[in-house]
Design an enzyme around this catalytic site. Sequence first.
Site, PDB file in Angstrom:
ATOM      1  N   ASP B  54      77.569 -31.560 -17.293  1.00  0.00           N
ATOM      2  CA  ASP B  54      78.340 -31.078 -16.141  1.00  0.00           C
ATOM      3  C   ASP B  54      79.537 -30.246 -16.552  1.00  0.00           C
ATOM      4  OD1 ASP B  54      76.901 -32.307 -14.119  1.00  0.00           O
ATOM      5  OD2 ASP B  54      77.952 -34.220 -14.435  1.00  0.00           O
ATOM      6  N   TYR B 111      76.208 -40.763 -25.962  1.00  0.00           N
ATOM      7  CA  TYR B 111      77.396 -40.204 -25.327  1.00  0.00           C
ATOM      8  C   TYR B 111      78.602 -41.030 -25.722  1.00  0.00           C
ATOM      9  CZ  TYR B 111      74.880 -37.127 -22.080  1.00  0.00           C
ATOM     10  OH  TYR B 111      74.135 -36.124 -21.531  1.00  0.00           O
TER      11      TYR B 111
END
Lengths: 255, 255
Positions: B54, B111
């Site tokens: 994003d 992540y």
Amino acid sequence: MLRFYKLTIAYDGTAFSGWQRQIDPVRTVQRVVEQTAGEILNHPVICRGASRTDQGVHAWGQVATLETEKDFDPQRLRLAINSQLPPDVMIRRIEEVDARFDVRAAVRKRYRYFIWTGRERPLFQRHYVYHYRAPFDLGRMREACRHFEGRRDFAALQGAGAPRLTTVRTVFRCTAEPRRGPLVSFVVEGDGFLYHMVRNMVGTALEAARGKIAPDDVAGILASCDRTRAGPCAPARGLCLQWIRYECEMRNAKC
Amino acid sequence: MLRFYKLTIAYDGTAFSGWQRQIDPVRTVQRVVEQTAGEILNHPVICRGASRTDQGVHAWGQVATLETEKDFDPQRLRLAINSQLPPDVMIRRIEEVDARFDVRAAVRKRYRYFIWTGRERPLFQRHYVYHYRAPFDLGRMREACRHFEGRRDFAALQGAGAPRLTTVRTVFRCTAEPRRGPLVSFVVEGDGFLYHMVRNMVGTALEAARGKIAPDDVAGILASCDRTRAGPCAPARGLCLQWIRYECEMRNAKC
């Protein structure tokens, strides 16, 4: 009653045209801090800074003073100013000081310079390091650093455009240490620094690190007082003013 | 002969509108890499990415593929592209892969999310951390993290707007570790993640860390498959896609 405050200020110099307020309305740290403090205190504010850091130079411990008749608790004043400052500058500490406190009378300052010696360019650190692509020998850099220590004439490392009455300064400590990965931290402590002196020290020490000069050549360069014999001025972005100490602090007294 | 390359890409997401090329000419990582590689290779280039990060999310190990008929040495191609890329994106590796290599068929991704738990705001780290001002208990956060591990339905942590065929995913590992100073590193490894899933995990774990929910409530939130019961989506800037692994790599084979 007029009160005097000592401010410890940190900033990311990337988007500032240096510390000092200028006649043109450029974005400098002094202007931003004065304007913000002025809005909180509701009167014009003048901040006198200890070091005029250049465009792009960072600070963790810049020191400045501010006077006001307003009776603000220092901690409340700090939080109020910080809540209005942009994200790239913050007041780390505010202490009330004596009217005689002279912000320019520092007895010791520490600067740090980050050198990125990896072949790959830095990504997340790119605004805070100098990517040095030439060969780099840390042992040679350290040997060069030793020649900066002591009370000496640093005229050979003074940048043009801001001559001082005397170019003699004392460097208490000058080292280069490995950090994580390809990062090297150059640290220098002194009683004061000439214009561009730290960046010229770094540029000169790097000439030794890459093998262009011998580390011991630094002694002769300093003795020559000839700027053209020293190395180039290293880029601003690697430099950070870490702290500034005053005589009162060395005595553990209130300033 | 058509050649296929696997690119490992790092970027600072701050000034990008995410990974994916869009119809509007906004600055996305995919667009910048495709355009730059296209100029080097002198033909239009399509980069298929493994993860659609994003806006504002960073990456150290995004993976993308590229096809070309040009016979470039991968290392030379990498240096040529890097020399033309802007400073906030770089190609860390280029390897030739088999035509059958499927960039979307990752078997494991990691992540990392940085949480800044100090009262003072972060300065030099401000684009890479989430400044969490609420009370923070690392022990409670860790307990919450344990509930994310395993093969589960993560529908409760799926953001609106990008529904998937199945919301079942496997989380191999989910931890929170203290780093230097007030920094906490949240790390999660899984076989894949739903839209906003990592940021929703962080937001939910932080509800436990601050004491708004009990760490063990996380089990019930996941079981409910109800997005409204989980915590808020944590800001993009703390998130970084660290690496992506493929089956061929797990076998130590050429991909």
